[in-house]
Motif scaffolding. Structure first.
Motif, mmCIF file in Angstrom:
data_model
loop_
_atom_site.group_PDB
_atom_site.id
_atom_site.type_symbol
_atom_site.label_atom_id
_atom_site.label_comp_id
_atom_site.label_asym_id
_atom_site.label_seq_id
_atom_site.Cartn_x
_atom_site.Cartn_y
_atom_site.Cartn_z
ATOM 1 N N LEU A 116 7.139 -4.927 6.732
ATOM 2 C CA LEU A 116 6.511 -6.243 6.554
ATOM 3 C C LEU A 116 5.441 -6.212 5.469
ATOM 4 O O LEU A 116 5.222 -7.201 4.770
ATOM 5 C CB LEU A 116 5.913 -6.715 7.879
ATOM 6 N N LYS A 117 4.762 -5.061 5.338
ATOM 7 C CA LYS A 117 3.718 -4.924 4.326
ATOM 8 C C LYS A 117 4.274 -4.487 2.965
ATOM 9 O O LYS A 117 3.539 -4.483 1.976
ATOM 10 C CB LYS A 117 2.677 -3.891 4.773
ATOM 11 N N GLY A 118 5.546 -4.106 2.950
ATOM 12 C CA GLY A 118 6.109 -3.575 1.705
ATOM 13 C C GLY A 118 5.431 -2.273 1.310
ATOM 14 O O GLY A 118 5.313 -1.945 0.122
ATOM 15 N N ALA A 119 4.990 -1.532 2.308
ATOM 16 C CA ALA A 119 4.237 -0.299 2.057
ATOM 17 C C ALA A 119 5.178 0.905 1.980
ATOM 18 O O ALA A 119 6.326 0.845 2.420
ATOM 19 C CB ALA A 119 3.213 -0.088 3.169
ATOM 20 N N GLY A 134 0.805 -1.223 0.000
ATOM 21 C CA GLY A 134 0.000 0.000 0.000
ATOM 22 C C GLY A 134 0.834 1.267 0.000
ATOM 23 O O GLY A 134 2.042 1.264 0.275
ATOM 24 N N HIS A 135 0.177 2.382 -0.323
ATOM 25 C CA HIS A 135 0.828 3.693 -0.354
ATOM 26 C C HIS A 135 0.101 4.642 0.601
ATOM 27 O O HIS A 135 -1.108 4.841 0.471
ATOM 28 C CB HIS A 135 0.788 4.292 -1.765
ATOM 29 N N TRP A 136 0.848 5.210 1.515
ATOM 30 C CA TRP A 136 0.301 6.208 2.427
ATOM 31 C C TRP A 136 0.835 7.579 2.013
ATOM 32 O O TRP A 136 2.029 7.832 2.108
ATOM 33 C CB TRP A 136 0.698 5.853 3.857
ATOM 34 N N VAL A 137 -0.063 8.433 1.536
ATOM 35 C CA VAL A 137 0.308 9.792 1.147
ATOM 36 C C VAL A 137 -0.147 10.717 2.273
ATOM 37 O O VAL A 137 -1.346 10.829 2.543
ATOM 38 C CB VAL A 137 -0.349 10.208 -0.187
ATOM 39 N N THR A 138 0.798 11.369 2.917
ATOM 40 C CA THR A 138 0.467 12.166 4.097
ATOM 41 C C THR A 138 0.671 13.656 3.885
ATOM 42 O O THR A 138 1.577 14.073 3.155
ATOM 43 C CB THR A 138 1.291 11.699 5.323
ATOM 44 N N THR A 139 -0.184 14.434 4.523
ATOM 45 C CA THR A 139 -0.039 15.884 4.527
ATOM 46 C C THR A 139 0.601 16.354 5.830
ATOM 47 O O THR A 139 0.741 17.555 6.045
ATOM 48 C CB THR A 139 -1.417 16.570 4.372
#
Length: 360
Positions: free
Chosen positions: A288-291, A267-272
């Motif tokens: 572990l999630k390869g995120a 997954g991708h977490w795009v943060t502000t």
């Protein structure tokens, strides 16, 4: 600048915003009386028809050594080309254009006439109004940056867009739907929840966080069959324990652990959240999630000339999607120039929901 840059930079300007807008109006009046000097080779002289208001991140400007006594107010503009420099190749007089003034612009957008380099402008489609163009361009760039360049959105992906009823949230939802993604969103009030539930195509799930009882991670995992979401675009996160966070932030924003929990594999977490802090256990869980974690700072497009071509393509595509009905901006009623001072103070404190646009 926009909310993506965070309220951290909002504080210092609150006492100066009256002065800044006041000076802007004075500058505008002065330019009605005298012509701007002959413009430089690659510059375009634009008569401003509409200017959108966004937060000014004074902290970012200070860090980039761009701090000034007065901050130019209003950077998202739409207008008519009055004159062009001798080496301008994209525009000619009477062209209708839209763009975002650079961070170091000498001219504020709240002027009747501004000078801007041609590489910060694109043509405005004929069927798009001045206020729609100015009010959509910035959030369109931010949504594109988040979903296309930082998280590689594609059909079939699941996307969590926090605070979906905000100007950025709404634009991101519309872009995600256009790309064939499954969208989940959060709402901070009953009004926001009803607004999101009325959207077509419909959102897979609207999570009401207004009462502080909803569990965002549990809702997302339930909606995705336990797999987690592919992309998260947050609107800020809680970094600390309940005792160390303000009450409002505690109620509306998820904890960083919730975001990590609901992220799917790869997954991708795009943060502000510009001051995001990840502890070793957080990093290990992401490993572990390869995120991935990416920071949404849409100003990067103009910090290097290498990105100029991509940036212009984004501006053009945003206008095409606005013209084609993909983007349907949630704009407030156009504001006359004499009300810009009050409106800018509201925007700077991040108190408004719909985009504020000054119409000339």
């Amino acid at each position: 600048m926009g909310a993506a840059l965070g309220p951290a930079g909002a504080g210092p300007l609150q006492k100066d915003s009256k002065v800044a807008v006041g000076k802007t109006q004075a500058v505008g009046a002065a330019r009605r009386q005298e012509n701007l000097p002959v413009i430089e080779d690659y510059y375009v002289k634009v008569q401003v028809k509409a200017c959108a208001l966004s937060q000014i991140n004074t902290k970012l400007l200070a860090e980039m050594k761009m701090e000034k006594d007065f901050f130019p107010v209003g950077r998202e503009i739409a207008g008519i080309v009055l004159d062009v420099g001798s080496k301008v190749s994209f525009f000619q007089p009477d062209d209708e254009v839209v763009g975002i003034l650079p961070l170091d612009s000498e001219d504020p957008g709240l002027c009747e006439v501004v000078r801007v380099h041609e590489h910060y402008l694109v043509h405005k489609p004929e069927k798009v109004t001045w206020t729609e163009a100015a009010g959509t361009i910035r959030d369109g760039v931010r949504a594109y940056t988040a979903l296309h360049y930082l998280s590689h959105l594609s059909p079939g992906k699941s996307v969590l867009i926090m605070d979906g009823a905000s100007a950025l949230g709404m634009t991101a939802i519309q872009l995600a739907h256009h790309r064939g993604a499954k969208v989940i969103s959060t709402a901070g009030s009953l009004e926001d929840k009803q607004c999101l539930e009325r959207l077509r195509p419909s959102i897979a799930r609207v999570i009401d966080v207004s009462n502080g009882k909803a569990h965002v991670a549990e809702s997302c995992l339930e909606e995705t069959g336990g797999l987690g979401v592919d992309i998260v675009l947050d609107a800020g996160v809680r970094l600390y324990s309940k005792d160390d966070e303000p009450a409002v932030k505690l109620q509306l924003l998820p904890h960083k652990h919730d975001i990590i929990t609901l992220l799917g594999v790869g997954g991708h977490w795009v943060t502000t959240e510009e001051n995001l802090q990840l502890d070793p256990p957080d990093s290990h869980c992401l490993f572990l999630k390869g995120a991935t974690v990416a920071f949404l700072n849409d100003e990067v497009w103009n910090l290097s000339n290498v990105q100029q071509g991509k940036y212009l393509c984004i501006l053009k595509d945003v206008m095409e999607k606005l013209s084609g009905g993909v983007f349907r901006p949630q704009l407030d009623e156009p504001i006359p120039l004499y009300e810009a001072k009050v409106s800018m103070e509201v925007v700077q404190k991040n108190q408004g929901r719909k985009k504020q646009v000054v119409q000339f």
